[in-house]
Write a protein that holds these residues in place. Sequence first.
Motif, PDB file in Angstrom:
ATOM      1  N   GLN A  50       0.822  -1.210   0.000  1.00  0.00           N
ATOM      2  CA  GLN A  50       0.000   0.000   0.000  1.00  0.00           C
ATOM      3  C   GLN A  50       0.858   1.262   0.000  1.00  0.00           C
ATOM      4  O   GLN A  50       0.484   2.271  -0.570  1.00  0.00           O
ATOM      5  CB  GLN A  50      -0.938   0.001   1.201  1.00  0.00           C
ATOM      6  CG  GLN A  50      -2.019  -1.046   1.075  1.00  0.00           C
ATOM      7  CD  GLN A  50      -2.923  -1.089   2.278  1.00  0.00           C
ATOM      8  OE1 GLN A  50      -2.466  -1.143   3.411  1.00  0.00           O
ATOM      9  NE2 GLN A  50      -4.216  -1.066   2.035  1.00  0.00           N
ATOM     10  N   GLU A  51       2.019   1.180   0.610  1.00  0.00           N
ATOM     11  CA  GLU A  51       2.896   2.355   0.703  1.00  0.00           C
ATOM     12  C   GLU A  51       3.719   2.580  -0.558  1.00  0.00           C
ATOM     13  O   GLU A  51       4.184   3.678  -0.796  1.00  0.00           O
ATOM     14  CB  GLU A  51       3.834   2.207   1.909  1.00  0.00           C
ATOM     15  CG  GLU A  51       3.102   2.256   3.233  1.00  0.00           C
ATOM     16  CD  GLU A  51       3.966   1.823   4.406  1.00  0.00           C
ATOM     17  OE1 GLU A  51       5.144   1.450   4.191  1.00  0.00           O
ATOM     18  OE2 GLU A  51       3.464   1.850   5.539  1.00  0.00           O
ATOM     19  N   MET A  52       3.890   1.560  -1.397  1.00  0.00           N
ATOM     20  CA  MET A  52       4.772   1.685  -2.552  1.00  0.00           C
ATOM     21  C   MET A  52       4.034   2.073  -3.831  1.00  0.00           C
ATOM     22  O   MET A  52       4.560   1.933  -4.913  1.00  0.00           O
ATOM     23  CB  MET A  52       5.567   0.394  -2.758  1.00  0.00           C
ATOM     24  CG  MET A  52       4.743  -0.818  -3.077  1.00  0.00           C
ATOM     25  SD  MET A  52       5.671  -2.354  -3.054  1.00  0.00           S
ATOM     26  CE  MET A  52       6.646  -2.219  -4.509  1.00  0.00           C
ATOM     27  N   ARG A  53       2.855   2.602  -3.713  1.00  0.00           N
ATOM     28  CA  ARG A  53       2.005   2.941  -4.856  1.00  0.00           C
ATOM     29  C   ARG A  53       2.775   3.556  -6.034  1.00  0.00           C
ATOM     30  O   ARG A  53       2.650   3.095  -7.153  1.00  0.00           O
ATOM     31  CB  ARG A  53       0.882   3.851  -4.393  1.00  0.00           C
ATOM     32  CG  ARG A  53      -0.341   3.775  -5.222  1.00  0.00           C
ATOM     33  CD  ARG A  53      -1.461   4.559  -4.576  1.00  0.00           C
ATOM     34  NE  ARG A  53      -2.077   3.868  -3.473  1.00  0.00           N
ATOM     35  CZ  ARG A  53      -3.222   3.214  -3.547  1.00  0.00           C
ATOM     36  NH1 ARG A  53      -3.875   3.177  -4.665  1.00  0.00           N
ATOM     37  NH2 ARG A  53      -3.724   2.615  -2.500  1.00  0.00           N
ATOM     38  N   GLY A  77      -1.664   0.493 -11.115  1.00  0.00           N
ATOM     39  CA  GLY A  77      -2.911  -0.219 -10.865  1.00  0.00           C
ATOM     40  C   GLY A  77      -2.761  -1.466 -10.002  1.00  0.00           C
ATOM     41  O   GLY A  77      -3.765  -2.114  -9.684  1.00  0.00           O
ATOM     42  N   LEU A  78      -1.533  -1.823  -9.612  1.00  0.00           N
ATOM     43  CA  LEU A  78      -1.334  -3.053  -8.837  1.00  0.00           C
ATOM     44  C   LEU A  78      -2.042  -2.998  -7.488  1.00  0.00           C
ATOM     45  O   LEU A  78      -2.725  -3.941  -7.094  1.00  0.00           O
ATOM     46  CB  LEU A  78       0.157  -3.322  -8.628  1.00  0.00           C
ATOM     47  CG  LEU A  78       0.501  -4.559  -7.798  1.00  0.00           C
ATOM     48  CD1 LEU A  78       0.009  -5.824  -8.501  1.00  0.00           C
ATOM     49  CD2 LEU A  78       1.999  -4.638  -7.534  1.00  0.00           C
ATOM     50  N   VAL A  79      -1.908  -1.890  -6.783  1.00  0.00           N
ATOM     51  CA  VAL A  79      -2.532  -1.780  -5.456  1.00  0.00           C
ATOM     52  C   VAL A  79      -4.053  -1.859  -5.595  1.00  0.00           C
ATOM     53  O   VAL A  79      -4.716  -2.579  -4.845  1.00  0.00           O
ATOM     54  CB  VAL A  79      -2.096  -0.478  -4.753  1.00  0.00           C
ATOM     55  CG1 VAL A  79      -2.845  -0.291  -3.439  1.00  0.00           C
ATOM     56  CG2 VAL A  79      -0.590  -0.489  -4.514  1.00  0.00           C
ATOM     57  N   GLU A  80      -4.603  -1.150  -6.579  1.00  0.00           N
ATOM     58  CA  GLU A  80      -6.050  -1.188  -6.800  1.00  0.00           C
ATOM     59  C   GLU A  80      -6.506  -2.602  -7.169  1.00  0.00           C
ATOM     60  O   GLU A  80      -7.549  -3.065  -6.705  1.00  0.00           O
ATOM     61  CB  GLU A  80      -6.453  -0.194  -7.885  1.00  0.00           C
ATOM     62  CG  GLU A  80      -6.313   1.253  -7.461  1.00  0.00           C
ATOM     63  CD  GLU A  80      -4.884   1.801  -7.527  1.00  0.00           C
ATOM     64  OE1 GLU A  80      -3.970   1.099  -8.020  1.00  0.00           O
ATOM     65  OE2 GLU A  80      -4.679   2.931  -7.054  1.00  0.00           O
ATOM     66  N   ALA A  81      -5.736  -3.278  -8.021  1.00  0.00           N
ATOM     67  CA  ALA A  81      -6.087  -4.650  -8.413  1.00  0.00           C
ATOM     68  C   ALA A  81      -6.062  -5.580  -7.205  1.00  0.00           C
ATOM     69  O   ALA A  81      -6.925  -6.449  -7.058  1.00  0.00           O
ATOM     70  CB  ALA A  81      -5.136  -5.152  -9.494  1.00  0.00           C
ATOM     71  N   PHE A  82      -5.079  -5.395  -6.324  1.00  0.00           N
ATOM     72  CA  PHE A  82      -4.993  -6.208  -5.109  1.00  0.00           C
ATOM     73  C   PHE A  82      -6.242  -6.000  -4.251  1.00  0.00           C
ATOM     74  O   PHE A  82      -6.865  -6.963  -3.792  1.00  0.00           O
ATOM     75  CB  PHE A  82      -3.734  -5.860  -4.309  1.00  0.00           C
ATOM     76  CG  PHE A  82      -3.703  -6.498  -2.956  1.00  0.00           C
ATOM     77  CD1 PHE A  82      -3.381  -7.839  -2.818  1.00  0.00           C
ATOM     78  CD2 PHE A  82      -4.027  -5.774  -1.812  1.00  0.00           C
ATOM     79  CE1 PHE A  82      -3.368  -8.448  -1.566  1.00  0.00           C
ATOM     80  CE2 PHE A  82      -4.018  -6.369  -0.563  1.00  0.00           C
ATOM     81  CZ  PHE A  82      -3.692  -7.711  -0.447  1.00  0.00           C
TER      82      PHE A  82
END
Length: 162
Positions: free
Chosen positions: A22-25, A31-36
């Motif tokens: 979450q911190e490495m956005r 889009g990886l964080v959103e996809a997770f």
Amino acid sequence: PSLELKGTEHDRYEWVSIRKLQEMRPDCVPGLVEAFHHATYGIYDSTIPSGVWKWSQDKENGATIMTSNALEVLRKAPDEEWRRQAKQIAMLRPSMVPIVNVMNTLLEKDERNAVTVDMLKEATAESVQDCKEAIRQLQAAKKQRSGLPLTIATFSRSGTLR
């Protein structure tokens, strides 16, 4: 044989905690964080406000009422937050198409009031009337062809049931 990727964001693989993800956005695949969060139904997303969480816990109502309720949640959201909350609402109930469609419409038009509860009620009433008329026509056609009554089976995989 090994796969070697050079010059891309895939040069280095690293296992990370959810908190670090979450911190490495800005430093990860777009889009990886959103996809997770989408894949985990937002359970690790600490940015979801309590009003959105409360809305998502509704296990009694169907998509139409939940969409109306979601519009109310967005109406109460601060101006700078409604877009993020609309994305979160769609993420939390992805199988309920009316919710996702309305949230996407609001985001595409970039207007919180592009769809109102009254507009939703009117569209729902029109759809119900269209369905009733289609069923009447099917009944008449079936009776004319075979003299038998029309049988309709529905299959629902509602997000309301878990």
